[in-house]
Design a protein around this motif. Structure first.
Motif, PDB file in Angstrom:
ATOM      1  N   HIS A 140       0.790  -1.233   0.000  1.00 44.47           N
ATOM      2  CA  HIS A 140       0.000   0.000   0.000  1.00 44.47           C
ATOM      3  C   HIS A 140       0.820   1.279   0.000  1.00 44.47           C
ATOM      4  CE1 HIS A 140      -3.393  -2.620   0.724  1.00 44.47           C
ATOM      5  NE2 HIS A 140      -2.843  -3.081   1.825  1.00 44.47           N
ATOM      6  N   SER A 141       2.133   1.167  -0.136  1.00 41.15           N
ATOM      7  CA  SER A 141       2.954   2.387  -0.019  1.00 41.15           C
ATOM      8  C   SER A 141       2.928   3.237  -1.277  1.00 41.15           C
ATOM      9  CB  SER A 141       4.405   2.007   0.303  1.00 41.15           C
ATOM     10  OG  SER A 141       4.930   1.192  -0.729  1.00 41.15           O
ATOM     11  N   GLY A 142       2.389   2.720  -2.381  1.00 41.90           N
ATOM     12  CA  GLY A 142       2.276   3.516  -3.596  1.00 41.90           C
ATOM     13  C   GLY A 142       3.612   3.915  -4.173  1.00 41.90           C
ATOM     14  N   GLY A 143       4.614   3.030  -4.017  1.00 41.62           N
ATOM     15  CA  GLY A 143       5.922   3.283  -4.620  1.00 41.62           C
ATOM     16  C   GLY A 143       6.914   3.945  -3.697  1.00 41.62           C
ATOM     17  N   LYS A 144       6.477   4.299  -2.450  1.00 40.00           N
ATOM     18  CA  LYS A 144       7.408   4.922  -1.516  1.00 40.00           C
ATOM     19  C   LYS A 144       8.305   3.858  -0.888  1.00 40.00           C
ATOM     20  CE  LYS A 144       4.228   8.658  -0.322  1.00 40.00           C
ATOM     21  NZ  LYS A 144       3.475   9.310   0.766  1.00 40.00           N
ATOM     22  N   ASP A 145       9.502   4.308  -0.491  1.00 44.03           N
ATOM     23  CA  ASP A 145      10.448   3.388   0.149  1.00 44.03           C
ATOM     24  C   ASP A 145       9.918   2.962   1.508  1.00 44.03           C
ATOM     25  OD1 ASP A 145      12.101   3.611  -1.955  1.00 44.03           O
ATOM     26  OD2 ASP A 145      13.535   4.982  -1.006  1.00 44.03           O
ATOM     27  N   LEU A 146      10.317   1.772   1.918  1.00 44.77           N
ATOM     28  CA  LEU A 146      10.010   1.317   3.267  1.00 44.77           C
ATOM     29  C   LEU A 146      10.768   2.168   4.268  1.00 44.77           C
ATOM     30  CD1 LEU A 146      10.238  -2.550   2.826  1.00 44.77           C
ATOM     31  CD2 LEU A 146       8.187  -1.228   3.198  1.00 44.77           C
ATOM     32  N   GLU A 147      10.161   2.401   5.421  1.00 48.17           N
ATOM     33  CA  GLU A 147      10.828   3.215   6.438  1.00 48.17           C
ATOM     34  C   GLU A 147      12.063   2.493   6.988  1.00 48.17           C
ATOM     35  OE1 GLU A 147       6.767   5.343   8.049  1.00 48.17           O
ATOM     36  OE2 GLU A 147       8.032   4.243   9.418  1.00 48.17           O
ATOM     37  N   LYS A 148      11.966   1.195   7.119  1.00 49.49           N
ATOM     38  CA  LYS A 148      13.114   0.444   7.625  1.00 49.49           C
ATOM     39  C   LYS A 148      12.940  -1.011   7.231  1.00 49.49           C
ATOM     40  CE  LYS A 148      11.019  -0.320  12.161  1.00 49.49           C
ATOM     41  NZ  LYS A 148      11.207  -0.252  13.607  1.00 49.49           N
ATOM     42  N   PHE A 149      14.046  -1.726   7.249  1.00 51.61           N
ATOM     43  CA  PHE A 149      14.017  -3.142   6.917  1.00 51.61           C
ATOM     44  C   PHE A 149      13.629  -3.937   8.162  1.00 51.61           C
ATOM     45  CE2 PHE A 149      16.110  -7.274   6.602  1.00 51.61           C
ATOM     46  CZ  PHE A 149      15.556  -7.714   5.426  1.00 51.61           C
ATOM     47  N   PRO A 150      12.692  -4.886   8.059  1.00 52.06           N
ATOM     48  CA  PRO A 150      12.265  -5.638   9.246  1.00 52.06           C
ATOM     49  C   PRO A 150      13.376  -6.527   9.794  1.00 52.06           C
ATOM     50  CG  PRO A 150      11.326  -6.599   7.256  1.00 52.06           C
ATOM     51  CD  PRO A 150      11.972  -5.311   6.851  1.00 52.06           C
ATOM     52  N   ARG A 151      13.368  -6.696  11.112  1.00 54.67           N
ATOM     53  CA  ARG A 151      14.357  -7.570  11.740  1.00 54.67           C
ATOM     54  C   ARG A 151      14.105  -9.025  11.347  1.00 54.67           C
ATOM     55  NH1 ARG A 151      12.933  -7.631  17.044  1.00 54.67           N
ATOM     56  NH2 ARG A 151      11.027  -6.569  16.446  1.00 54.67           N
ATOM     57  N   VAL A 152      15.184  -9.798  11.266  1.00 54.38           N
ATOM     58  CA  VAL A 152      15.090 -11.233  10.993  1.00 54.38           C
ATOM     59  C   VAL A 152      15.778 -11.955  12.134  1.00 54.38           C
ATOM     60  CG1 VAL A 152      15.802 -13.116   9.485  1.00 54.38           C
ATOM     61  CG2 VAL A 152      14.971 -10.985   8.494  1.00 54.38           C
ATOM     62  N   ILE A 153      15.031 -12.747  12.871  1.00 55.36           N
ATOM     63  CA  ILE A 153      15.604 -13.501  13.985  1.00 55.36           C
ATOM     64  C   ILE A 153      15.124 -14.948  13.893  1.00 55.36           C
ATOM     65  CG2 ILE A 153      16.049 -11.635  15.617  1.00 55.36           C
ATOM     66  CD1 ILE A 153      13.289 -12.083  16.788  1.00 55.36           C
ATOM     67  N   SER A 154      15.671 -15.681  12.948  1.00 53.55           N
ATOM     68  CA  SER A 154      15.254 -17.060  12.738  1.00 53.55           C
ATOM     69  C   SER A 154      16.025 -18.040  13.611  1.00 53.55           C
ATOM     70  CB  SER A 154      15.450 -17.441  11.259  1.00 53.55           C
ATOM     71  OG  SER A 154      14.644 -16.639  10.433  1.00 53.55           O
ATOM     72  N   SER A 155      17.296 -17.768  13.881  1.00 55.98           N
ATOM     73  CA  SER A 155      18.119 -18.701  14.645  1.00 55.98           C
ATOM     74  C   SER A 155      17.835 -18.598  16.135  1.00 55.98           C
ATOM     75  CB  SER A 155      19.606 -18.430  14.396  1.00 55.98           C
ATOM     76  OG  SER A 155      19.967 -17.148  14.872  1.00 55.98           O
ATOM     77  N   ARG A 156      18.118 -19.685  16.857  1.00 54.50           N
ATOM     78  CA  ARG A 156      17.940 -19.702  18.310  1.00 54.50           C
ATOM     79  C   ARG A 156      18.777 -18.624  18.969  1.00 54.50           C
ATOM     80  NH1 ARG A 156      17.765 -25.537  18.837  1.00 54.50           N
ATOM     81  NH2 ARG A 156      20.030 -25.478  18.918  1.00 54.50           N
ATOM     82  N   ALA A 157      20.021 -18.453  18.471  1.00 55.79           N
ATOM     83  CA  ALA A 157      20.935 -17.485  19.080  1.00 55.79           C
ATOM     84  C   ALA A 157      20.359 -16.079  19.029  1.00 55.79           C
ATOM     85  CB  ALA A 157      22.290 -17.527  18.365  1.00 55.79           C
ATOM     86  N   MET A 158      19.773 -15.696  17.891  1.00 52.58           N
ATOM     87  CA  MET A 158      19.246 -14.342  17.760  1.00 52.58           C
ATOM     88  C   MET A 158      17.956 -14.161  18.568  1.00 52.58           C
ATOM     89  SD  MET A 158      21.492 -12.795  16.133  1.00 52.58           S
ATOM     90  CE  MET A 158      20.806 -11.257  15.544  1.00 52.58           C
ATOM     91  N   LYS A 159      17.154 -15.195  18.672  1.00 49.83           N
ATOM     92  CA  LYS A 159      15.947 -15.104  19.491  1.00 49.83           C
ATOM     93  C   LYS A 159      16.313 -14.852  20.949  1.00 49.83           C
ATOM     94  CE  LYS A 159      13.125 -18.080  16.515  1.00 49.83           C
ATOM     95  NZ  LYS A 159      12.522 -19.407  16.351  1.00 49.83           N
ATOM     96  N   LYS A 160      17.358 -15.515  21.409  1.00 51.34           N
ATOM     97  CA  LYS A 160      17.799 -15.314  22.791  1.00 51.34           C
ATOM     98  C   LYS A 160      18.339 -13.903  22.983  1.00 51.34           C
ATOM     99  CE  LYS A 160      18.887 -20.138  23.925  1.00 51.34           C
ATOM    100  NZ  LYS A 160      19.965 -21.096  24.262  1.00 51.34           N
ATOM    101  N   LEU A 161      19.085 -13.407  21.990  1.00 55.01           N
ATOM    102  CA  LEU A 161      19.657 -12.067  22.100  1.00 55.01           C
ATOM    103  C   LEU A 161      18.573 -10.999  22.134  1.00 55.01           C
ATOM    104  CD1 LEU A 161      22.853 -12.045  19.840  1.00 55.01           C
ATOM    105  CD2 LEU A 161      22.704 -12.055  22.315  1.00 55.01           C
TER     106      LEU A 161
END
Length: 467
Positions: A140-161
């Motif tokens: 729905h942004s109509g061609g505008k840039d995203l404000e920020k890139f979403p976080r990715v926390i797939s690994s166990r280590a990153m979920k804990k952090l």
């Protein structure tokens, strides 16, 4: 034959021990009548040391900082509080009244949960919401840039952090973020600010390696009026004062000159700064988050970093593992970066299967920053709609297997693991090592004597967060 009620009485302790939550039962005078095994594990207090003791007495002795029994008995209603144990852990207490036939409280049963588990679940839900919000913006942004890139926390280590970051967000303690270049220290510092009560106040980032040493003091601490000829006549506020009320992020703290280390120590100890050319201290309310890719303990031993400052910074430590140590994050990150930049530059590009295999096999010495730049470069230069492994090879060197020192057992994380979990960990290490050496699932499958589909399925499982 035992009647059902007798059977229940005979096995009530076994029943309570079977619960995954800690349980404490007290009477209406606050005397502890029973705690289950999980309670012993969670609080570190033995059954024999708590039975028959008054809950209020345990508070007076400093064993607990809060109990629910008096409130539940007084109101006859359930109550919930946060408790801090003697070793500093935070627990959630949920007290429930047990009433007699006259409606009087005779017992209080309290369920106790480790807040870390709740924080982990909260962080996962927050991450999912952030991804959904990002996808909605794509639509729905109509061609505008995203404000920020979403976080990715797939690994166990990153979920804990991220769960650790959520816990630290409730405090004002100084935090030291450690990790290799490009691992995402800046991301964690900003996240820590976002989840804190200071989120609406300034977040000031200072790269200690990029400011010339002769300008470092005035940049950080500012200067008084008339200090320098040609300078601002009213003086200048430094970055530390600018961050007051918010968060000061000192990136590459290991590059800070020794003279500035002494002045920063005063900020941490006294919460005040003295501008250059002034003798008047100014109070500052600032939370300091420092980051480094150096081993500060070794720097202390070499005399390049003050030990007193090091221990001031080491109140809470977040250590970000390199990307090669959390391979479950590689493909989600790659796909996320591709989607982000494809939308930004109006391109319709995808990763081929063999390209994803090559990404998984690579060593990533430059960590997440290298992955982002690689994806961006390939998306811009690729003339096709699908990026293949051959396209990656333009910018991607031949995979170099990571050199593990010592034997396999040295790198295993076996604490608290079952034999099955340990064997699965060994299996993963063997498969990932084979991928690092060959870069090809078929070759790994031949070497291990299994079908290629088996290797593919296991790699997908590692990607899904079991690694």
């Amino acid at each position: 034959m035992l009647m059902p009620t007798n059977l229940l009485k005979d096995h009530i302790e076994d029943l309570l021990d079977s619960f995954g939550e800690a349980i404490a039962i007290s009477d209406n005078n606050g005397i502890m009548l029973h705690v289950n095994k999980k309670h012993e594990e969670l609080t570190g207090i033995l059954h024999k040391d708590i039975m028959g003791k008054s809950a209020l007495e345990l508070v007076e002795r400093g064993v607990f900082d809060v109990v629910l029994n008096p409130e539940v008995v007084r109101t006859g209603q359930p109550a919930t509080r946060m408790q801090k144990t003697a070793d500093g852990r935070k627990l959630i207490l949920e007290g429930n009244p047990i009433l007699d036939r006259y409606g009087q409280v005779v017992l209080v049963i309290t369920f106790i949960r480790d807040i870390t588990k709740i924080a982990e679940l909260k962080e996962q839900m927050s991450s999912q919401k952030e991804l959904l919000d990002a996808f909605r913006k794509l639509q729905h942004s109509g061609g505008k840039d995203l404000e920020k890139f979403p976080r990715v926390i797939s690994s166990r280590a990153m979920k804990k952090l991220y769960a650790q970051v959520s816990m630290l967000g409730d405090t004002d303690v100084t935090v030291l973020v450690q990790g290799e270049t490009g691992a995402g220290k800046d991301v964690f510092a900003r996240r820590l600010h976002e989840v804190s009560e200071r989120s609406s106040r300034p977040f000031i980032k200072t790269d200690c390696s990029s400011i010339p040493e002769n300008l470092m003091e005035t940049e950080l601490f500012g200067y008084a009026p008339g200090t320098f000829s040609g300078a601002n006549k009213q003086g200048k506020m430094g970055l530390i004062e600018a961050a007051s009320g918010g968060t000061l992020f000192l990136d590459e703290i290991g590059e800070l000159p020794l003279a500035m280390q002494a002045k920063l120590l005063r900020v941490l100890q006294d919460r005040e700064v003295v501008r250059v050319g002034s003798t008047t201290p100014r109070k500052v309310d600032v939370r300091v988050v420092a980051a480094t890719n150096k081993d500060l303990e070794q720097e202390v031993a070499k005399g390049k970093f003050r030990s007193d400052l090091y221990y001031r910074l080491k109140v809470a430590v977040i250590t970000i593992p390199p990307l090669r140590k959390r391979r479950a994050d590689i493909l989600p990150l790659a796909r996320g970066f591709l989607g982000y930049y494809a939308h930004k530059y109006q391109r319709d590009v995808a990763l081929s299967h063999d390209a994803e295999e090559a990404l998984l096999a690579y060593h990533w010495p430059g960590n997440v920053r290298e992955l982002e730049n690689l994806i961006l470069g390939c998306m811009i230069t690729c003339e096709k709609k699908v990026i293949s492994a051959r396209d990656l090879s333009i910018a991607l060197p031949s995979p170099e297997p990571e050199r593990h020192e010592g034997v396999l057992l040295d790198s295993l994380d076996v604490e608290g693991k079952t034999l099955r979990e340990i064997l699965e960990q060994v299996e993963q290490m063997v498969i990932m090592d084979g991928m690092a050496k060959t870069g090809n699932m078929s070759a790994v499958a031949r070497t291990l004597g299994v079908d290629r589909s088996t290797i593919f399925r296991k790699m997908k499982r590692y990607e899904g967060g079991t690694a």
